[in-house]
Design a protein around this motif. Sequence first.
Motif, PDB file in Angstrom:
ATOM      1  N   MET A  66      37.417-148.431 -89.136  1.00 41.65           N
ATOM      2  CA  MET A  66      36.791-148.055 -87.880  1.00 41.65           C
ATOM      3  C   MET A  66      35.528-147.256 -88.202  1.00 41.65           C
ATOM      4  O   MET A  66      35.549-146.339 -89.007  1.00 41.65           O
ATOM      5  N   ALA A  67      34.429-147.619 -87.595  1.00 41.68           N
ATOM      6  CA  ALA A  67      33.153-146.945 -87.843  1.00 41.68           C
ATOM      7  C   ALA A  67      33.132-145.579 -87.174  1.00 41.68           C
ATOM      8  O   ALA A  67      33.649-145.401 -86.076  1.00 41.68           O
ATOM      9  N   LYS A  68      32.528-144.623 -87.873  1.00 44.49           N
ATOM     10  CA  LYS A  68      32.409-143.274 -87.322  1.00 44.49           C
ATOM     11  C   LYS A  68      31.322-143.266 -86.254  1.00 44.49           C
ATOM     12  O   LYS A  68      30.214-143.723 -86.473  1.00 44.49           O
ATOM     13  N   LYS A  69      31.634-142.742 -85.102  1.00 44.15           N
ATOM     14  CA  LYS A  69      30.671-142.676 -84.009  1.00 44.15           C
ATOM     15  C   LYS A  69      29.939-141.339 -84.070  1.00 44.15           C
ATOM     16  O   LYS A  69      30.541-140.309 -84.314  1.00 44.15           O
ATOM     17  N   ASN A  70      28.626-141.381 -83.868  1.00 49.82           N
ATOM     18  CA  ASN A  70      27.845-140.149 -83.856  1.00 49.82           C
ATOM     19  C   ASN A  70      28.232-139.310 -82.658  1.00 49.82           C
ATOM     20  O   ASN A  70      28.315-139.797 -81.547  1.00 49.82           O
ATOM     21  N   SER A  71      28.466-138.019 -82.891  1.00 54.61           N
ATOM     22  CA  SER A  71      28.725-137.117 -81.780  1.00 54.61           C
ATOM     23  C   SER A  71      27.765-135.946 -81.910  1.00 54.61           C
ATOM     24  O   SER A  71      27.595-135.385 -82.981  1.00 54.61           O
ATOM     25  N   PHE A  72      27.116-135.626 -80.818  1.00 57.82           N
ATOM     26  CA  PHE A  72      26.115-134.571 -80.817  1.00 57.82           C
ATOM     27  C   PHE A  72      26.507-133.517 -79.798  1.00 57.82           C
ATOM     28  O   PHE A  72      27.076-133.823 -78.757  1.00 57.82           O
ATOM     29  N   SER A  73      26.152-132.270 -80.100  1.00 53.29           N
ATOM     30  CA  SER A  73      26.411-131.191 -79.157  1.00 53.29           C
ATOM     31  C   SER A  73      25.378-131.243 -78.036  1.00 53.29           C
ATOM     32  O   SER A  73      24.379-131.958 -78.126  1.00 53.29           O
ATOM     33  N   LEU A  74      25.613-130.481 -76.997  1.00 48.37           N
ATOM     34  CA  LEU A  74      24.687-130.436 -75.870  1.00 48.37           C
ATOM     35  C   LEU A  74      23.309-129.955 -76.312  1.00 48.37           C
ATOM     36  O   LEU A  74      22.291-130.504 -75.902  1.00 48.37           O
ATOM     37  N   LEU A  75      23.251-128.954 -77.185  1.00 47.09           N
ATOM     38  CA  LEU A  75      21.971-128.449 -77.691  1.00 47.09           C
ATOM     39  C   LEU A  75      21.203-129.545 -78.426  1.00 47.09           C
ATOM     40  O   LEU A  75      20.002-129.721 -78.217  1.00 47.09           O
ATOM     41  N   GLU A  76      21.885-130.301 -79.271  1.00 46.00           N
ATOM     42  CA  GLU A  76      21.235-131.381 -80.008  1.00 46.00           C
ATOM     43  C   GLU A  76      20.704-132.459 -79.065  1.00 46.00           C
ATOM     44  O   GLU A  76      19.598-132.963 -79.249  1.00 46.00           O
ATOM     45  N   MET A  77      21.473-132.795 -78.048  1.00 49.12           N
ATOM     46  CA  MET A  77      21.039-133.804 -77.079  1.00 49.12           C
ATOM     47  C   MET A  77      19.781-133.332 -76.345  1.00 49.12           C
ATOM     48  O   MET A  77      18.851-134.093 -76.150  1.00 49.12           O
ATOM     49  N   ILE A  78      19.766-132.057 -75.952  1.00 50.88           N
ATOM     50  CA  ILE A  78      18.595-131.517 -75.258  1.00 50.88           C
ATOM     51  C   ILE A  78      17.374-131.535 -76.167  1.00 50.88           C
ATOM     52  O   ILE A  78      16.279-131.899 -75.746  1.00 50.88           O
TER      53      ILE A  78
END
Length: 76
Positions: free
Chosen positions: A1-13
């Motif tokens: 299973m491929a690892k999905k990128n997860s970003f915090s709210l700060l990173e998204m902003i």
Amino acid sequence: MAKKNSFSLLEMILIIFPLTNALGIDRFILGDTKWGIIRLVITVLSLGTIGTILWIVDLVFLLLGKYQTDMMKYLK
């Protein structure tokens, strides 16, 4: 299973906000210092033109779920 990128709210902003992305600030925060410096220099030398284009590219990849913190992965 491929690892999905997860970003915090700060990173998204940081990625979505054009100025921080074009100047490479998001790359510094995400730990990719080399590309942060490169993006900062490119944006300053091109008076923001190329930095804006790079922001649009990052935004498209983010919306497609393929955003990478390492710029070299875009080129592969």
